[in-house]
Scaffold this motif. Structure first.
Motif, PDB file in Angstrom:
ATOM      1  N   MET A   1      13.152 -27.147  -1.474  1.00 53.24           N
ATOM      2  CA  MET A   1      13.420 -25.961  -2.415  1.00 53.24           C
ATOM      3  C   MET A   1      14.847 -25.907  -2.362  1.00 53.24           C
ATOM      4  SD  MET A   1      12.010 -22.277  -2.368  1.00 53.24           S
ATOM      5  CE  MET A   1      13.214 -21.592  -1.328  1.00 53.24           C
ATOM      6  N   THR A   2      15.486 -25.621  -3.426  1.00 53.98           N
ATOM      7  CA  THR A   2      16.917 -25.334  -3.640  1.00 53.98           C
ATOM      8  C   THR A   2      17.065 -23.604  -3.326  1.00 53.98           C
ATOM      9  OG1 THR A   2      17.272 -26.966  -5.415  1.00 53.98           O
ATOM     10  CG2 THR A   2      18.866 -25.196  -5.169  1.00 53.98           C
ATOM     11  N   ARG A   3      18.114 -23.399  -2.266  1.00 51.18           N
ATOM     12  CA  ARG A   3      18.324 -21.885  -2.001  1.00 51.18           C
ATOM     13  C   ARG A   3      19.429 -21.562  -2.880  1.00 51.18           C
ATOM     14  NH1 ARG A   3      15.800 -20.119   2.538  1.00 51.18           N
ATOM     15  NH2 ARG A   3      17.640 -18.671   2.960  1.00 51.18           N
ATOM     16  N   ILE A   4      19.245 -20.462  -3.717  1.00 49.88           N
ATOM     17  CA  ILE A   4      20.066 -20.106  -4.710  1.00 49.88           C
ATOM     18  C   ILE A   4      20.464 -18.739  -4.682  1.00 49.88           C
ATOM     19  CG2 ILE A   4      20.545 -19.773  -7.160  1.00 49.88           C
ATOM     20  CD1 ILE A   4      18.063 -21.665  -7.662  1.00 49.88           C
ATOM     21  N   VAL A   5      21.886 -18.333  -4.497  1.00 51.69           N
ATOM     22  CA  VAL A   5      22.172 -17.183  -4.436  1.00 51.69           C
ATOM     23  C   VAL A   5      23.066 -16.825  -5.811  1.00 51.69           C
ATOM     24  CG1 VAL A   5      23.932 -15.389  -3.398  1.00 51.69           C
ATOM     25  CG2 VAL A   5      22.346 -16.667  -1.868  1.00 51.69           C
ATOM     26  N   SER A   6      22.720 -15.628  -6.242  1.00 49.73           N
ATOM     27  CA  SER A   6      23.640 -15.265  -7.595  1.00 49.73           C
ATOM     28  C   SER A   6      24.271 -14.031  -7.373  1.00 49.73           C
ATOM     29  CB  SER A   6      22.545 -15.228  -8.724  1.00 49.73           C
ATOM     30  OG  SER A   6      23.079 -14.692 -10.013  1.00 49.73           O
ATOM     31  N   PHE A   7      25.478 -14.142  -7.748  1.00 53.35           N
ATOM     32  CA  PHE A   7      26.351 -12.910  -7.850  1.00 53.35           C
ATOM     33  C   PHE A   7      26.547 -12.423  -9.262  1.00 53.35           C
ATOM     34  CE2 PHE A   7      27.709 -14.791  -3.791  1.00 53.35           C
ATOM     35  CZ  PHE A   7      28.254 -14.002  -2.957  1.00 53.35           C
ATOM     36  N   LEU A   8      25.675 -13.130 -10.041  1.00 56.12           N
ATOM     37  CA  LEU A   8      25.827 -12.804 -11.515  1.00 56.12           C
ATOM     38  C   LEU A   8      24.731 -12.720 -12.196  1.00 56.12           C
ATOM     39  CD1 LEU A   8      28.088 -12.966 -13.534  1.00 56.12           C
ATOM     40  CD2 LEU A   8      27.566 -15.545 -13.911  1.00 56.12           C
ATOM     41  N   PRO A   9      24.285 -11.454 -12.937  1.00 56.70           N
ATOM     42  CA  PRO A   9      22.946 -11.029 -13.616  1.00 56.70           C
ATOM     43  C   PRO A   9      22.578 -12.025 -14.584  1.00 56.70           C
ATOM     44  CG  PRO A   9      24.448  -9.040 -13.318  1.00 56.70           C
ATOM     45  CD  PRO A   9      25.419 -10.187 -12.897  1.00 56.70           C
ATOM     46  N   ALA A  10      23.534 -12.614 -15.308  1.00 53.15           N
ATOM     47  CA  ALA A  10      23.278 -13.624 -16.372  1.00 53.15           C
ATOM     48  C   ALA A  10      22.838 -14.892 -15.575  1.00 53.15           C
ATOM     49  CB  ALA A  10      24.495 -13.869 -17.181  1.00 53.15           C
ATOM     50  N   GLY A  11      23.333 -15.282 -14.456  1.00 52.11           N
ATOM     51  CA  GLY A  11      23.067 -16.630 -13.660  1.00 52.11           C
ATOM     52  C   GLY A  11      21.649 -16.124 -13.160  1.00 52.11           C
ATOM     53  N   THR A  12      21.226 -15.097 -12.749  1.00 55.42           N
ATOM     54  CA  THR A  12      20.148 -14.736 -11.951  1.00 55.42           C
ATOM     55  C   THR A  12      18.991 -14.765 -13.213  1.00 55.42           C
ATOM     56  OG1 THR A  12      20.825 -13.322 -10.636  1.00 55.42           O
ATOM     57  CG2 THR A  12      18.483 -12.727 -11.171  1.00 55.42           C
ATOM     58  N   GLU A  13      19.328 -14.478 -14.610  1.00 56.66           N
ATOM     59  CA  GLU A  13      18.477 -14.574 -15.566  1.00 56.66           C
ATOM     60  C   GLU A  13      18.185 -15.914 -16.007  1.00 56.66           C
ATOM     61  OE1 GLU A  13      19.024 -11.791 -18.851  1.00 56.66           O
ATOM     62  OE2 GLU A  13      19.631 -10.039 -17.400  1.00 56.66           O
ATOM     63  N   MET A  14      19.020 -16.692 -16.030  1.00 60.15           N
ATOM     64  CA  MET A  14      19.190 -18.234 -16.259  1.00 60.15           C
ATOM     65  C   MET A  14      17.720 -18.787 -15.248  1.00 60.15           C
ATOM     66  SD  MET A  14      22.761 -19.269 -17.250  1.00 60.15           S
ATOM     67  CE  MET A  14      23.979 -18.624 -18.486  1.00 60.15           C
ATOM     68  N   VAL A  15      18.300 -18.611 -14.029  1.00 60.51           N
ATOM     69  CA  VAL A  15      17.371 -19.117 -13.258  1.00 60.51           C
ATOM     70  C   VAL A  15      15.920 -18.587 -13.281  1.00 60.51           C
ATOM     71  CG1 VAL A  15      16.703 -19.023 -10.640  1.00 60.51           C
ATOM     72  CG2 VAL A  15      18.829 -19.270 -11.245  1.00 60.51           C
ATOM     73  N   HIS A  16      15.766 -17.610 -13.610  1.00 66.77           N
ATOM     74  CA  HIS A  16      14.406 -17.213 -13.669  1.00 66.77           C
ATOM     75  C   HIS A  16      13.521 -17.950 -15.282  1.00 66.77           C
ATOM     76  CE1 HIS A  16      12.660 -14.244 -10.833  1.00 66.77           C
ATOM     77  NE2 HIS A  16      13.987 -14.114 -10.665  1.00 66.77           N
ATOM     78  N   ALA A  17      14.688 -17.977 -16.206  1.00 63.43           N
ATOM     79  CA  ALA A  17      14.248 -18.431 -17.333  1.00 63.43           C
ATOM     80  C   ALA A  17      13.860 -20.009 -17.320  1.00 63.43           C
ATOM     81  CB  ALA A  17      15.436 -18.425 -18.545  1.00 63.43           C
TER      82      ALA A  17
END
Length: 295
Positions: A1-17
């Protein structure tokens, strides 16, 4: 599993999408969509407490902080190291929106294993699409990214088809209200796709200060109040405080969800504008109603 940290709301939404929400291990304080991300550890917070400040006070405080060379965000470097991210999502577009690349570079320089740092810095819709593809590749979801992009293209095509041949609406889009800031970056393109034109907008460029004389001169049919980072209720409150300088119809919108974040929901922002500009031609296709007519 890739461990992801997002400092950016848009990036967080992309990851979920892209179906990888379960791989997020840390977020910024602003990452709040979908609601499940609020359970994640917070790796960055604002250096200034401006929760109850007016738009004018926020503008002044931010300007003073930046002019003094100080950062607007604090990164929890210990927590970030302990989370052991493989991929970090951040941006270099706006120092007001998230930690800058310089700040993050300093934070990770002593890591034993350097994560891949992806800078999402779009200025238009094509670059937002490019970011989605980049994120998909970085987190091992390239096929999902291509599928998402195709779905977005189809939705935008439906908007263009619906408003084709309709009168172009003359619009002024406000990204801040005290002082006034025009619409910049991807927003003027969103307006154009939806069947409008913003004479004060700056496509692909930073938004800049304008004044009420500028607004009055272009004689808008409609003013969209979309203060960056604010939800609908606060946007509507600020819109009601604005002077009435013309007979323009005034709408407040949920800026935080649909306009300030260059992520998947920008397509919904185009759909929202198309409905406001041409309600008889394009029906709002979602259950939530993220706008309010002020006058």
């Amino acid at each position: 599993m890739t461990r992801i940290v997002s400092f950016l709301p848009a990036g967080t939404e992309m990851v979920h999408a892209l179906g990888a929400g379960g791989e997020l291990v840390g977020r910024s304080h602003e990452c709040d969509y979908p609601s499940s991300v609020t359970k994640l550890p917070v790796v960055s917070r604002p250096a200034l407490n401006l929760d109850d400040a007016s738009p004018g006070a926020i503008d002044l405080a931010v300007a003073q902080q930046m002019n003094g060379g100080d950062t607007l965000y604090r990164i929890d470097e210990v927590l970030l190291r302990d989370l052991k991210p493989d991929v970090i999502l951040t941006q270099n577009l706006c120092r007001v929106c998230a930690p800058s690349g310089d700040e993050l570079t300093r934070a990770v320089r002593k890591f034993d294993l350097r994560p891949e740092v992806l800078f999402l810095t779009p200025r238009n819709i094509a670059e937002i699409v490019e970011n989605i593809v980049q994120v998909g590749r970085a987190i091992g979801r390239p096929d999902e990214a291509e599928s998402l992009v195709r779905a977005h293209d189809e939705r935008l095509a439906r908007v263009r088809e619906a408003v084709a041949g309709a009168p172009t609406r003359r619009v002024v889009f406000l990204e801040w209200t005290e002082p006034l800031f025009c619409g910049g970056h991807w927003v003027p393109e969103m307006i154009s796709l939806a069947g409008g034109n913003d004479p004060l907008g700056r496509p692909g460029e930073d938004s800049v200060r304008i004044d009420w004389d500028d607004v009055a001169k272009v004689q808008p049919e409609m003013i969209i109040v979309s203060p960056c980072g604010y939800r609908l209720a606060r946007a509507a409150e600020l819109a009601r405080q604005m002077p009435q300088i013309s007979d323009a119809t005034v709408y407040a919108v949920d800026a935080n969800a649909y306009f300030a974040r260059p992520g998947p929901r920008v397509v919904e922002g185009v759909e929202l504008l198309a409905h406001l500009f041409h309600p008889d031609l394009f029906q709002w296709p979602h259950a939530v109603r993220p706008w309010e007519r002020i006058r």
